[in-house]
Scaffold this motif. Structure first.
Motif, PDB file in Angstrom:
ATOM      1  N   ALA A  94      39.845  51.866  37.351  1.00  0.00           N
ATOM      2  CA  ALA A  94      40.051  52.143  38.403  1.00  0.00           C
ATOM      3  C   ALA A  94      38.968  50.966  39.292  1.00  0.00           C
ATOM      4  O   ALA A  94      38.764  49.713  40.463  1.00  0.00           O
ATOM      5  CB  ALA A  94      40.026  52.902  39.594  1.00  0.00           C
ATOM      6  N   THR A 135      46.313  37.589  40.324  1.00  0.00           N
ATOM      7  CA  THR A 135      46.670  38.510  41.628  1.00  0.00           C
ATOM      8  C   THR A 135      45.966  37.301  42.482  1.00  0.00           C
ATOM      9  O   THR A 135      45.549  36.509  42.546  1.00  0.00           O
ATOM     10  CB  THR A 135      45.378  39.822  40.556  1.00  0.00           C
ATOM     11  N   LEU A 194      46.688  50.885  35.428  1.00  0.00           N
ATOM     12  CA  LEU A 194      46.419  51.521  36.118  1.00  0.00           C
ATOM     13  C   LEU A 194      45.696  52.811  35.998  1.00  0.00           C
ATOM     14  O   LEU A 194      46.164  53.772  35.701  1.00  0.00           O
ATOM     15  CB  LEU A 194      48.121  52.105  36.566  1.00  0.00           C
ATOM     16  N   ASP A 222      44.836  45.091  39.003  1.00  0.00           N
ATOM     17  CA  ASP A 222      45.385  46.543  39.327  1.00  0.00           C
ATOM     18  C   ASP A 222      47.205  45.411  39.445  1.00  0.00           C
ATOM     19  O   ASP A 222      46.860  44.508  40.424  1.00  0.00           O
ATOM     20  CB  ASP A 222      45.383  47.186  40.509  1.00  0.00           C
ATOM     21  N   ARG A 244      48.957  45.782  41.521  1.00  0.00           N
ATOM     22  CA  ARG A 244      49.730  46.315  42.758  1.00  0.00           C
ATOM     23  C   ARG A 244      49.651  45.244  43.609  1.00  0.00           C
ATOM     24  O   ARG A 244      49.377  44.787  45.081  1.00  0.00           O
ATOM     25  CB  ARG A 244      49.851  47.099  43.534  1.00  0.00           C
ATOM     26  N   ARG A 245      48.924  43.881  43.145  1.00  0.00           N
ATOM     27  CA  ARG A 245      47.671  43.063  43.489  1.00  0.00           C
ATOM     28  C   ARG A 245      48.624  41.522  42.896  1.00  0.00           C
ATOM     29  O   ARG A 245      48.085  40.551  43.617  1.00  0.00           O
ATOM     30  CB  ARG A 245      46.107  42.961  42.795  1.00  0.00           C
ATOM     31  N   THR A 263      38.668  47.318  38.172  1.00  0.00           N
ATOM     32  CA  THR A 263      39.595  46.167  38.998  1.00  0.00           C
ATOM     33  C   THR A 263      39.764  45.328  40.197  1.00  0.00           C
ATOM     34  O   THR A 263      39.726  44.630  40.736  1.00  0.00           O
ATOM     35  CB  THR A 263      41.490  46.793  38.786  1.00  0.00           C
ATOM     36  N   ARG A 264      38.327  45.967  40.470  1.00  0.00           N
ATOM     37  CA  ARG A 264      38.246  45.427  41.730  1.00  0.00           C
ATOM     38  C   ARG A 264      37.013  44.115  42.134  1.00  0.00           C
ATOM     39  O   ARG A 264      37.292  43.634  43.634  1.00  0.00           O
ATOM     40  CB  ARG A 264      37.573  46.620  42.783  1.00  0.00           C
TER      41      ARG A 264
END
Length: 384
Positions: free
Chosen positions: A281, A210, A276, A293, A295-296, A284-285
């Motif tokens: 959630a 990512t 997802l 994620d 989307r990253r 994944t940070r």
């Protein structure tokens, strides 16, 4: 029926795996590799792996890759099958790695997966004898989600090198010391790579990266779609870790950390799966991690990955649909929405990112139905 080419390759692989680890040096004047293909996780019997190559017309009568062929293996060369097959699987996997390494580096590109690095990670401190001892106990204890927690804690107290009893009983179940010797050799010889740039914006690696991972590797946002720059940074990070590695567990700072009883399951870019799922959630940070994620993903970059079969992809992404082994799949995102389907993606827009999944469950798909990715057409390779 085994073809003469397939039998020759099997014989070559057996010979390559005998004796001390070795790998072919670069050729002084290599031929043009006009056919460049990527093959998904080779967690299957060597005969099946080579039969897939033979079906696609990639082998010579002498049992090597054809001179015009470049093969990129996306990682995870060890661990599959059931408990009674472990000895045969261990031998098969080692022969595959040795056969690949006997080709010039530009012809057989060997990428690292979590199972490969596990030999110098979670399993780095085991001998054959201590691993056999741990595995006898793990086999008696492991029962999927019903494994007794108190007994598992006691097991991890005796074997703190591993994060779970499952890793010994199932995930990394075919470990042998000679595998670690070969992986160590390939790491020190720069034959086991993190990533390969197959085009200006086409990156091949085991499990994907990512934007946060690129930042950790020192790649700026300006160059987040520059596959050669990204591959150089990721390979450089692995090489730097190997250069200071004195044995024991190999850690690549911010990018790869093997698991243990204290640390938990291994994390980092060799373990990554797009998710997802609501439970993932928060996980994944941060980096390193086991889920990311999608989307990253870096816009403008197409990543060719293995590691995750169709069924698991759909579970983590919360997507229904027909589950199939053997086929290529893709995920495309614009940073907000995602699309996932069988096949390969159309040309990306400037704000889109893509993953092409090559792990088709090699041990479960029919030889003639297992798709390879043509890195130039970016579609399923056609048998020759």
């Amino acid at each position: 029926m085994t073809s003469p080419r397939l039998q020759a390759a099997l014989d070559r692989a057996a010979a390559c795996a005998s004796g001390a680890p070795r790998s072919a040096p670069p050729e002084s004047s290599p031929p043009e590799r006009r056919l460049r293909v990527a093959i998904g996780d080779p967690q299957a019997d060597l005969t099946r792996f080579l039969a897939i190559l033979d079906h696609h017309g990639l082998l010579t009568e002498q049992g090597w890759l054809r001179p015009e062929v470049q093969l990129v293996s996306v990682g995870d060369h060890f661990d599959w099958g059931k408990a009674p097959e472990r000895e045969a699987v261990a031998q098969s996997a080692l022969r595959l790695v040795a056969w690949l390494a006997a080709h010039p580096p530009d012809q057989a590109v060997i990428l690292a997966g979590n199972h490969d690095l596990g030999r110098v990670g979670e399993l780095a401190e085991f001998s054959d004898a201590t691993f056999a001892e741990a595995q006898r106990e793990a086999d008696a204890l492991y029962d999927g989600d019903d494994t007794d927690e108190m007994r598992e804690r006691a097991f991890l107290g005796r074997f703190p090198q591993v994060p779970t009893v499952e890793l010994v009983a199932r995930d990394f179940s075919t470990f042998r010391e000679e595998q670690r010797t070969w992986i160590t050799h390939l790491l020190r010889e720069r034959r086991l790579r993190t990533a390969y740039a197959a085009g200006p914006e086409l990156l091949v690696l085991h499990a994907g990266v990512t934007r946060e991972d690129l930042a950790a590797a020192g790649v700026s946002e300006e160059h987040a779609a520059d596959a050669p720059r990204i591959a150089a940074a990721l390979n450089g990070a692995l090489d730097a870790a190997v250069d200071v590695w004195k044995g024991g567990r190999l850690i690549v700072p911010q990018l790869h950390h093997p698991g243990s009883a204290d640390y938990g399951e291994g994390r980092g870019i060799f373990y990554h799966r797009p998710s997802l799922h609501p439970d993932d959630a928060e996980r994944t940070r941060v980096t390193p991690r086991r889920r990311f994620d999608p989307r990253r993903l870096p816009a403008g970059l197409t990543q060719v990955v293995g590691h995750t079969r169709d069924k698991r992809s759909r579970e983590l992404l919360g997507l229904p649909g027909e589950v199939r082994d053997g086929v290529l799949r893709h995920l495309v995102t614009d940073g907000e929405r995602i699309a996932y389907a069988h096949g390969t993606p159309a040309k990306l827009g400037s704000r889109e990112a893509a993953l092409i999944f090559t792990d088709g469950g090699m041990g479960h798909a029919r030889v003639e139905a297992y798709e390879l990715l043509d890195l130039d057409t970016r579609m399923a390779a056609q048998p020759r």
